[in-house]
Scaffold this motif. Structure first.
Motif, PDB file in Angstrom:
ATOM      1  N   VAL A  56       0.846  -1.184   0.000  1.00  0.00           N
ATOM      2  CA  VAL A  56       0.000   0.000   0.000  1.00  0.00           C
ATOM      3  C   VAL A  56       0.887   1.241   0.000  1.00  0.00           C
ATOM      4  CG1 VAL A  56      -2.038  -1.037   1.071  1.00  0.00           C
ATOM      5  CG2 VAL A  56      -0.262  -0.061   2.525  1.00  0.00           C
ATOM      6  N   ALA A  57       0.383   2.271  -0.668  1.00  0.00           N
ATOM      7  CA  ALA A  57       1.000   3.595  -0.631  1.00  0.00           C
ATOM      8  C   ALA A  57       0.158   4.432   0.316  1.00  0.00           C
ATOM      9  CB  ALA A  57       1.030   4.204  -2.018  1.00  0.00           C
ATOM     10  N   VAL A  58       0.803   5.064   1.277  1.00  0.00           N
ATOM     11  CA  VAL A  58       0.105   5.832   2.304  1.00  0.00           C
ATOM     12  C   VAL A  58       0.613   7.272   2.279  1.00  0.00           C
ATOM     13  CG1 VAL A  58      -0.410   5.991   4.778  1.00  0.00           C
ATOM     14  CG2 VAL A  58      -0.074   3.745   3.720  1.00  0.00           C
ATOM     15  N   ARG A  59      -0.334   8.203   2.193  1.00  0.00           N
ATOM     16  CA  ARG A  59      -0.028   9.642   2.297  1.00  0.00           C
ATOM     17  C   ARG A  59      -0.924  10.237   3.372  1.00  0.00           C
ATOM     18  NH1 ARG A  59       0.606  11.745  -3.860  1.00  0.00           N
ATOM     19  NH2 ARG A  59       2.804  11.215  -4.061  1.00  0.00           N
ATOM     20  N   ALA A  60      -0.314  10.946   4.291  1.00  0.00           N
ATOM     21  CA  ALA A  60      -1.059  11.612   5.380  1.00  0.00           C
ATOM     22  C   ALA A  60      -2.007  10.644   6.072  1.00  0.00           C
ATOM     23  CB  ALA A  60      -1.808  12.831   4.844  1.00  0.00           C
ATOM     24  N   GLY A  61      -1.551   9.406   6.284  1.00  0.00           N
ATOM     25  CA  GLY A  61      -2.339   8.410   6.996  1.00  0.00           C
ATOM     26  C   GLY A  61      -3.417   7.720   6.178  1.00  0.00           C
ATOM     27  N   GLN A  62      -3.572   8.086   4.909  1.00  0.00           N
ATOM     28  CA  GLN A  62      -4.605   7.501   4.042  1.00  0.00           C
ATOM     29  C   GLN A  62      -3.964   6.579   3.008  1.00  0.00           C
ATOM     30  OE1 GLN A  62      -6.472  10.195   1.254  1.00  0.00           O
ATOM     31  NE2 GLN A  62      -8.225   8.844   0.960  1.00  0.00           N
ATOM     32  N   ILE A  63      -4.579   5.407   2.815  1.00  0.00           N
ATOM     33  CA  ILE A  63      -4.126   4.502   1.757  1.00  0.00           C
ATOM     34  C   ILE A  63      -4.605   5.085   0.433  1.00  0.00           C
ATOM     35  CG2 ILE A  63      -4.357   2.197   0.755  1.00  0.00           C
ATOM     36  CD1 ILE A  63      -4.573   1.116   3.615  1.00  0.00           C
ATOM     37  N   VAL A  64      -3.642   5.431  -0.427  1.00  0.00           N
ATOM     38  CA  VAL A  64      -3.968   6.070  -1.708  1.00  0.00           C
ATOM     39  C   VAL A  64      -3.663   5.167  -2.901  1.00  0.00           C
ATOM     40  CG1 VAL A  64      -3.705   8.399  -0.790  1.00  0.00           C
ATOM     41  CG2 VAL A  64      -1.720   7.258  -1.827  1.00  0.00           C
ATOM     42  N   GLY A  65      -2.984   4.044  -2.646  1.00  0.00           N
ATOM     43  CA  GLY A  65      -2.672   3.110  -3.722  1.00  0.00           C
ATOM     44  C   GLY A  65      -2.420   1.722  -3.178  1.00  0.00           C
TER      45      GLY A  65
END
Length: 175
Positions: free
Chosen positions: A55-64
């Motif tokens: 998983v790709a995580v940005r600012a605590g959100q899974i974005v990919g």
């Protein structure tokens, strides 16, 4: 952005992500999309390779999310993996998330000693990572009509013996 191994707690977010990512490509499909169902079924079958479900995580959100599953190439059940699906939230597409997941998957597959990463996808996108039409390597798709989009990337362990008919994990056959 952080790329990390997915865990069981990520399953609902991963399902929602693939639904959102693939909805624009499937506007006539009501209900669950095949890509989201495929990831769930691979997980349920125990066919998601843990080190390759990322998983790709940005600012605590899974974005990919990207994943890979065991595959058979000819008589060899160990050398190749089936890559995909790869999904990125629509508002994060074209921002490097997908590319980062492809690079991370390829690096991890290479570290695991795999010889090939095989996928069904857009050649214009995947060729920039070194993927070539699988037929040029003597690899045939499970469905002959897939040939124009069926691709492979040879890794460090690749040899000329890595050829033959490719078979995905059983969940792909249930789509």
């Amino acid at each position: 952005m952080l790329i990390r191994q997915a865990d069981d707690a990520d399953a609902p977010a991963i399902h929602a992500l693939h639904t959102a990512a693939f909805r624009p490509h499937n506007p006539d499909v009501s209900g669950e999309l095949p890509e989201a169902r495929l990831v769930d079924e691979l997980r349920g079958d125990g066919d998601l390779i843990p080190a390759l479900s990322l998983v790709a995580v940005r600012a605590g959100q899974i974005v990919g999310h990207s994943c890979a599953s065991p595959a058979r190439l000819g008589d060899d059940p160990e050398s190749a993996i089936g890559f995909g699906p790869l999904g990125v939230l629509p508002d994060r597409q074209r921002s490097g998330v997908g590319s980062a997941l492809v690079h991370a998957t390829v690096g991890a597959a290479n570290a695991l000693g795999k010889s090939l990463v095989v996928l069904l996808g857009n050649p214009a996108y995947y060729s920039r990572f070194g993927f070539v039409l699988a037929g040029t390597l003597g690899i045939t798709p499970p469905v002959p009509d897939w040939a124009p989009h069926f691709q492979a990337l040879p890794l460090a362990a690749y040899t000329q013996r890595n050829r033959g008919e490719f078979r995905y994990s059983p969940a792909f056959d249930r789509l």
